[in-house]
Motif scaffolding. Structure first.
Motif, short mmCIF file in Angstrom:
data_model
loop_
_atom_site.label_atom_id
_atom_site.label_comp_id
_atom_site.label_asym_id
_atom_site.label_seq_id
_atom_site.Cartn_x
_atom_site.Cartn_y
_atom_site.Cartn_z
N LEU A 65 12.90 11.54 8.83
CA LEU A 65 12.06 12.28 9.38
C LEU A 65 10.65 11.26 8.72
CD1 LEU A 65 10.66 14.78 9.11
CD2 LEU A 65 11.03 15.42 6.73
N ILE A 66 10.99 9.90 7.81
CA ILE A 66 9.37 9.41 8.00
C ILE A 66 9.96 8.00 7.55
CG2 ILE A 66 9.21 10.00 5.98
CD1 ILE A 66 6.39 9.98 5.69
N ASP A 67 9.60 7.16 7.74
CA ASP A 67 9.00 5.43 7.18
C ASP A 67 7.83 5.48 6.20
OD1 ASP A 67 11.62 4.75 7.87
OD2 ASP A 67 10.77 3.78 9.76
N LEU A 68 8.36 5.06 4.56
CA LEU A 68 7.22 4.74 3.95
C LEU A 68 8.02 3.53 3.48
CD1 LEU A 68 8.82 7.47 1.14
CD2 LEU A 68 6.89 7.60 2.38
N GLY A 100 0.67 -0.62 -0.11
CA GLY A 100 0.13 -0.35 -0.06
C GLY A 100 0.76 0.75 -0.23
N ILE A 101 0.88 2.39 -0.28
CA ILE A 101 1.07 3.77 -0.41
C ILE A 101 0.65 4.38 0.98
CG2 ILE A 101 1.24 6.05 -1.58
CD1 ILE A 101 2.21 2.99 -3.09
N SER A 102 1.60 3.56 1.79
CA SER A 102 1.73 4.87 3.86
C SER A 102 2.68 4.80 4.21
CB SER A 102 1.00 3.53 4.12
OG SER A 102 1.81 2.19 4.26
N ALA A 103 3.04 5.93 5.56
CA ALA A 103 3.81 5.27 5.93
C ALA A 103 3.92 6.16 7.15
CB ALA A 103 3.81 7.10 5.55
N ALA A 104 4.69 6.12 7.74
CA ALA A 104 4.69 5.82 9.53
C ALA A 104 5.07 8.05 9.70
CB ALA A 104 5.36 4.84 10.16
N HIS A 105 4.90 8.22 10.98
CA HIS A 105 5.62 9.30 11.29
C HIS A 105 5.58 9.55 12.65
CE1 HIS A 105 5.87 14.15 11.78
NE2 HIS A 105 6.69 13.33 10.66
N GLY A 144 12.64 15.15 -8.29
CA GLY A 144 11.86 16.37 -7.64
C GLY A 144 10.03 15.17 -7.81
N ARG A 145 10.03 13.89 -8.13
CA ARG A 145 8.98 12.98 -7.61
C ARG A 145 8.37 13.41 -6.66
NH1 ARG A 145 9.98 7.47 -10.28
NH2 ARG A 145 8.26 7.27 -9.21
N THR A 146 6.26 13.54 -6.59
CA THR A 146 5.88 13.45 -5.69
C THR A 146 4.84 12.71 -5.75
OG1 THR A 146 6.68 16.61 -5.18
CG2 THR A 146 4.13 15.22 -4.45
N ILE A 147 4.53 12.33 -4.60
CA ILE A 147 3.11 11.60 -3.88
C ILE A 147 2.57 11.75 -3.39
CG2 ILE A 147 4.83 9.22 -5.70
CD1 ILE A 147 4.76 8.12 -3.08
N LEU A 148 1.40 11.38 -3.90
CA LEU A 148 0.48 11.10 -2.48
C LEU A 148 0.83 9.75 -0.85
CD1 LEU A 148 -1.61 13.07 -0.44
CD2 LEU A 148 -3.16 11.33 -1.94
N VAL A 149 1.15 10.49 0.37
CA VAL A 149 0.64 9.06 1.38
C VAL A 149 0.21 9.76 1.87
CG1 VAL A 149 2.19 7.47 2.16
CG2 VAL A 149 3.25 9.15 -0.24
N ARG A 150 -0.90 8.02 2.37
CA ARG A 150 -1.37 8.49 3.58
C ARG A 150 -0.47 7.96 5.20
NH1 ARG A 150 -5.11 4.58 6.22
NH2 ARG A 150 -6.87 5.81 7.59
N VAL A 205 -8.82 5.79 -2.70
CA VAL A 205 -7.70 4.69 -2.92
C VAL A 205 -7.06 4.52 -2.39
CG1 VAL A 205 -6.08 5.49 -5.17
CG2 VAL A 205 -8.18 5.59 -5.24
N LEU A 206 -6.71 5.34 -1.59
CA LEU A 206 -5.38 4.44 -0.29
C LEU A 206 -5.99 4.05 0.76
CD1 LEU A 206 -3.11 7.95 -0.56
CD2 LEU A 206 -2.85 6.38 -1.82
N ARG A 207 -6.74 4.37 1.19
CA ARG A 207 -7.42 3.43 2.20
C ARG A 207 -6.83 1.88 1.20
NH1 ARG A 207 -11.30 7.67 3.71
NH2 ARG A 207 -12.24 6.50 2.06
N ASN A 208 -8.15 1.85 0.62
CA ASN A 208 -7.66 0.46 -0.45
C ASN A 208 -6.04 -0.54 -0.65
OD1 ASN A 208 -9.85 -1.58 -0.85
ND2 ASN A 208 -9.65 -0.89 -3.01
N GLY A 209 -6.22 0.87 -0.49
CA GLY A 209 -4.25 -0.08 -0.67
C GLY A 209 -3.69 0.20 -2.31
N GLY A 210 -4.49 1.09 -2.87
CA GLY A 210 -3.84 1.10 -4.06
C GLY A 210 -3.19 2.60 -4.52
N GLN A 211 -2.94 3.60 -5.71
CA GLN A 211 -1.54 4.20 -5.81
C GLN A 211 -2.33 5.81 -6.08
OE1 GLN A 211 1.74 2.79 -7.49
NE2 GLN A 211 1.19 3.64 -8.72
N VAL A 212 -2.22 6.87 -6.25
CA VAL A 212 -3.03 8.10 -6.84
C VAL A 212 -1.78 8.46 -7.97
CG1 VAL A 212 -4.62 8.49 -5.39
CG2 VAL A 212 -2.60 9.67 -5.12
N THR A 213 -2.51 8.95 -8.88
CA THR A 213 -1.30 9.26 -9.72
C THR A 213 -0.53 10.72 -9.48
OG1 THR A 213 -3.05 9.87 -11.40
CG2 THR A 213 -1.25 10.89 -11.93
N GLU A 214 1.09 10.40 -9.28
CA GLU A 214 2.00 11.95 -9.15
C GLU A 214 1.61 12.63 -9.02
OE1 GLU A 214 5.86 10.89 -10.49
OE2 GLU A 214 5.79 8.76 -9.93
N ARG A 215 2.00 13.47 -8.58
CA ARG A 215 2.07 15.18 -8.84
C ARG A 215 2.88 15.06 -9.94
NH1 ARG A 215 -2.65 13.42 -6.19
NH2 ARG A 215 -2.96 14.83 -4.39
#
Length: 348
Positions: free
Chosen positions: A143-146, A103-108, A125-131, A178-188
């Motif tokens: 800072l963060i664990d992906l 999934g697209i998640s992280a620890a903070h 410079g690539r950017t993604i959305l993470v839950r 989408v992220l709750r369901n384990g998917g990934q959204v389009t890159e920013r």
């Protein structure tokens, strides 16, 4: 004549209404309620994962250090990211969900759970959305664990650590689902070079990670153990085991170079190495913790092979008689999401 006038007015009115649907390229129908939002995927509803209630949580202590969660709406910081993977799949996260490495998640350490952040890799410079649904990493140089899935989408899964920007955002419900369901959204859209220059300068002011050859310093449960700490998917409270620096140094995900060299250290006793004197093997991962290596090997049907010193435990498929035969194991590793797996001569 009257008919032509009415037709002209109708066409003009239709064009005007169509033009009201956007301003500067941004569709405003969603906010005005003129068009219903698409329903969230049925699978997302069946997961039982929700963004509410959002939890900030009380201050907590790990390794003698106290962390105080807080909701900072304008949170925007730079630092280093690491990632954690399949060997911890199914462990409960800090907000009670099951860790999904793909999934697209992280620890903070302090953001509310869950939160949504945009993570930018400062080298590309690539950017993604993470839950964010977990706590960690509990090392001062991170800072963060992906999750592995997030690291792979961002393109940093082949790195031990990577410089990143983490910015708290408020995405729309479709992306959240989408992220709750384990998917990934389009890159920013890629971050402009002018902004990247500033962010990289800010990153350069921070201390370099202590051990860039490893993936992370994390505590893993022995095979079959259940993590009930409530702190995070990869944290297991010490139970009669050494604490402090001696404990931290004995449980690392190691990234070896092509010759197998590493800077990691371990105090574990030297076990008898699995013999792979001839042929080829497929290396998936390497750890300084035998328990963590066993956990991953059991999950993917691989073997744990020692380097012969007791300092490194390698998760591998094989041995195979020929390099061509080893490609079967390489394909299996990649199918399971380990794009960094590689074929090696046995004994290396």
């Amino acid at each position: 004549m009257k008919f032509n006038l009415r037709l002209l007015c109708a066409v003009s009115l239709t064009g005007a209404l169509a033009g009201c649907g956007s301003f500067d390229g941004v569709n405003d129908n969603m906010s005005r309620g003129l068009e219903p939002a698409p329903a969230a995927p049925a699978a997302a509803a069946s997961t039982g994962i929700s963004d509410f209630p959002q939890k900030i949580g009380e201050p907590y202590k790990v390794g003698g250090k106290t962390y105080t969660p807080e909701d900072v709406a304008s949170y925007d910081n730079v630092g280093y990211a690491s990632w954690y993977g399949e060997e911890l799949a199914g462990n409960p996260t800090a907000n009670g969900e099951k860790f999904n490495p793909n999934g697209i998640s992280a620890a903070h350490k302090t953001l509310p759970l869950p939160s949504y952040v945009e993570v930018t890799a400062l080298d590309t410079g690539r950017t993604i959305l993470v839950r964010v649904n977990d706590r960690g990493p509990f090392t001062n140089d991170r800072l963060i664990d992906l999750s592995y899935g997030a690291a792979r989408q961002l393109g940093i899964d082949q790195q031990g650590v990577a410089g990143v920007r983490v910015r708290k955002v408020n995405p729309n419900e479709q992306e959240r689902a989408v992220l709750r369901n384990g998917g990934q959204v389009t890159e920013r859209i890629p971050t402009p070079d002018s902004l990247l220059t500033i962010l990289r300068k800010n990153l350069a002011k921070l201390p370099q990670p202590a051990a860039p050859v490893r993936q992370a310093t994390r505590s893993a449960a022995p095979a079959g153990a259940v993590n009930t700490s409530g702190v995070g998917a990869s944290y297991v409270p010490p139970t009669g085991r050494p604490t402090g620096s001696s404990r931290a140094s004995g449980d690392r995900f190691i990234i070896e170079n092509q010759t197998g060299a590493t800077q990691s250290r371990s105090t574990a006793p030297a076990p008898r190495a699995v013999s792979t004197a001839s042929g080829f093997v497929v290396q998936v991962a390497a750890f300084s913790s035998r328990a963590r290596a066993n956990t991953l090997a059991n999950k993917i049907g691989a073997k744990v092979m020692s380097d012969g010193t007791g300092k490194i435990w390698r998760v591998r498929y094989g041995p195979y008689a020929t390099e061509r035969a080893a490609e079967q194991g390489l394909n299996e590793a990649r199918r399971r999401g380990y794009g960094g797996a590689r074929i090696l001569r046995a004994g290396k």
